[in-house]
Design a protein around this motif. Structure first.
Motif, PDB file in Angstrom:
ATOM      1  N   ILE A 339     -10.371 -34.633  -9.694  1.00 13.12           N
ATOM      2  CA  ILE A 339     -10.106 -33.175  -9.656  1.00 13.12           C
ATOM      3  C   ILE A 339     -11.406 -32.525 -10.574  1.00 13.12           C
ATOM      4  O   ILE A 339     -12.065 -31.339 -10.233  1.00 13.12           O
ATOM      5  CB  ILE A 339      -8.988 -32.694 -10.014  1.00 13.12           C
ATOM      6  CG1 ILE A 339      -7.973 -33.031  -8.972  1.00 13.12           C
ATOM      7  CG2 ILE A 339      -8.773 -31.170 -10.219  1.00 13.12           C
ATOM      8  CD1 ILE A 339      -6.602 -32.723  -9.401  1.00 13.12           C
ATOM      9  N   LEU A 364      -6.589 -23.808 -11.086  1.00 14.50           N
ATOM     10  CA  LEU A 364      -5.849 -25.111 -11.144  1.00 14.50           C
ATOM     11  C   LEU A 364      -4.333 -24.887 -10.985  1.00 14.50           C
ATOM     12  O   LEU A 364      -3.640 -24.335 -11.710  1.00 14.50           O
ATOM     13  CB  LEU A 364      -5.886 -25.931 -12.565  1.00 14.50           C
ATOM     14  CG  LEU A 364      -5.180 -27.312 -12.571  1.00 14.50           C
ATOM     15  CD1 LEU A 364      -5.861 -28.045 -11.492  1.00 14.50           C
ATOM     16  CD2 LEU A 364      -5.605 -28.050 -14.069  1.00 14.50           C
ATOM     17  N   GLU A 372      -3.676 -28.884  -6.950  1.00 13.37           N
ATOM     18  CA  GLU A 372      -4.915 -28.236  -6.462  1.00 13.37           C
ATOM     19  C   GLU A 372      -5.978 -27.433  -7.238  1.00 13.37           C
ATOM     20  O   GLU A 372      -5.517 -26.937  -8.283  1.00 13.37           O
ATOM     21  CB  GLU A 372      -4.383 -27.033  -5.268  1.00 13.37           C
ATOM     22  CG  GLU A 372      -5.525 -26.339  -4.457  1.00 13.37           C
ATOM     23  CD  GLU A 372      -4.750 -25.433  -3.522  1.00 13.37           C
ATOM     24  OE1 GLU A 372      -4.499 -25.887  -2.623  1.00 13.37           O
ATOM     25  OE2 GLU A 372      -4.689 -24.364  -3.844  1.00 13.37           O
ATOM     26  N   ILE A 373      -7.075 -27.804  -6.884  1.00 15.95           N
ATOM     27  CA  ILE A 373      -8.480 -27.161  -7.753  1.00 15.95           C
ATOM     28  C   ILE A 373      -9.029 -26.239  -6.725  1.00 15.95           C
ATOM     29  O   ILE A 373      -9.192 -26.551  -5.504  1.00 15.95           O
ATOM     30  CB  ILE A 373      -9.210 -28.218  -8.217  1.00 15.95           C
ATOM     31  CG1 ILE A 373     -10.230 -27.567  -9.424  1.00 15.95           C
ATOM     32  CG2 ILE A 373      -9.829 -28.981  -7.320  1.00 15.95           C
ATOM     33  CD1 ILE A 373      -9.649 -26.965 -10.436  1.00 15.95           C
TER      34      ILE A 373
END
Length: 465
Positions: A339, A364, A372-373
């Protein structure tokens, strides 16, 4: 040297035994010669023992000895012909009263065995053996009939009663012959099946060896790709920042020396950081040949360093904000590093291509079962993908390895968006796998640039796996 393997799987019905070798032919020739000598010796012994009152002439017996033994020299090359010749000689010797009852039984057994063991056409092998066995049994029945109808034959056996000694003797003859021919038939088939099983084992072993070499080659290739991806992420990010800072220093060198000094200090800091990460990466590779993707980062970069990454991006001339949504969840080192690298690559591309007035937002998100980024930026989007870029390829490879999804492309309201989602602790469903793989194939043509642009009619970011 490895054995010669069949051109196709021995499990295929059309499999054939390998051709007879010169060594095997020499062995058969020696065996036939030994049996011939044995037949001559046996002839003389039976002649002296007087097994027949009126035996065949010696010259007939010699010809018979040749026909009953020497065809075995070709029992593997032409097994059908050898078996027919030996069988005919066996019956002929019995009818002509050749005084030999030992070697002929051995050679007939070997001839029948060879048909079952070496004839590749199994239907032909069946017909030949059944034909010979039927002829032998018919000859046996005929001989028994002649003995039972001849008052002078078998004088030592009583013929009185339903189950007389003569009947018992004849039944012993029938059982002996059934066991004799049944054994030759069975062991011939078992030899052929054993040869086929051996060939299949060698074929499978060679297949496994080729697969092992292929797997080893693939592992080396994957390791090289992984190392190249780490080097690209480290070098591209820091060199990009250094380039921006050096350009700013050159621009303000005369008008604002202090700002130029600050920019050059940032260039120096970026160079030191890049060298430090490269040294750690090389040290990790030397220390452990089995290093995983997380250890190849050669650093402690991860989710905790994204704030520093955003700050460095702002200092480099791309104003960047960071927002963390949800309750932070513990993730593995590989997920954390991946990530971070995706966010790093997205900000690097934004600095290179979005323009001097662009801004970036990093979000983020800790979701239910996933992290999730999202990196979005304002500014311009290149009209053509840059040939030879590796940024998007690296991002896709990282997400593929984690079973996540990747969305990237121009935003409808301008700018560019990169969004990566990685599941935590549960696999992605098969439907998502199928959809995402299809999207990956569709986007392969523009995966070669670090700032690729989807087709011009795309109004939303694409999803790929």
């Amino acid at each position: 040297m490895s054995p010669v393997l069949p051109a196709f799987d021995p499990g295929d019905p059309s499999w054939r035994r390998p051709p007879v070798t010169a060594k095997e032919l020499r062995t058969d020739a020696i065996l036939a010669a030994v049996l011939f000598v044995g037949a001559l010796l046996s002839l003389m012994l039976y002649q002296v023992a007087g097994v027949y009152e009126d035996p065949a002439p010696m010259w007939v017996s010699l010809i018979w000895a040749v026909l009953i033994t020497l065809p075995l020299a070709w029992r593997r090359r032409w097994p059908n012909i050898a078996a027919v010749v030996v069988s005919a000689a066996f019956i002929g010797g019995g009818e002509l009263r050749v005084p030999e009852l030992l070697i002929c039984n051995i050679t007939l057994f070997m001839a029948l065995y060879a048909v079952g063991a070496w004839v590749d056409n199994r239907r032909t092998a069946l017909l030949v053996r059944c034909g010979i066995i039927a002829a032998m049994l018919a000859w046996l029945v005929l001989a028994m009939f002649r003995q039972t109808t001849d008052p002078d034959a078998l004088e030592g056996f009583s013929r009185v009663g339903m189950f007389s000694p003569l009947v018992a003797f004849l039944m012993i003859q029938i059982l002996t012959n059934l066991l004799y021919f049944g054994g030759a038939y069975y062991f011939g088939d078992r030899s052929y099946a054993s040869a086929r099983q051996q060939a299949l084992l060698e074929y499978r072993t060679e297949e496994l060896e080729r697969e092992r070499e292929r797997t080893a080659g693939q592992a080396v290739a994957l390791e090289r790709v992984r190392i190249a991806r780490e080097l690209h992420d480290v070098v591209a990010h820091h060199v990009s920042v250094m380039g921006v800072q050096a350009g700013a220093a050159r621009t303000v060198l005369d008008s604002d020396p202090r700002a130029a000094r600050d920019a050059l200090a940032n260039v120096e800091l970026g160079a030191r950081t890049a060298i430090d990460e490269l040294q750690k990466l090389l040290h990790t590779l030397r220390e452990n040949d089995q290093a995983d993707a997380a250890s190849l980062s050669a650093s402690t970069l991860g989710l905790g360093a994204i704030a520093t990454l955003a700050a460095d991006s702002t200092a480099s001339g791309l104003p960047t904000t960071l927002e963390v949504v949800g309750t932070p969840t513990e993730v593995t080192g590989l997920v954390s590093l991946s990530i971070y690298r995706i966010a790093q690559e997205a900000l690097t591309n934004a600095r290179k291509y979005a323009g001097s007035a662009a801004t970036a937002d990093v979000r983020l998100r800790y979701l239910d079962g996933a992290v999730e980024i999202e990196v979005s930026n304002t500014g311009t989007v290149p009209s053509k993908p840059r040939a030879g870029g590796l940024g998007h390829i690296g991002m896709r490879e990282r997400i593929d390895a984690l079973g996540g999804t990747l969305e990237l492309g121009p935003r409808p309201r301008g700018g560019y968006l990169v969004r990566a989602r990685v599941p935590l602790g549960r696999p992605v469903d098969s439907a998502a796998d199928a959809d995402s793989h299809g999207a990956s194939d569709a986007g392969a043509s523009d995966a070669g640039a670090s700032s690729e642009r989807p087709p011009s009619d795309a109004s939303t970011p694409r999803s790929t796996r």
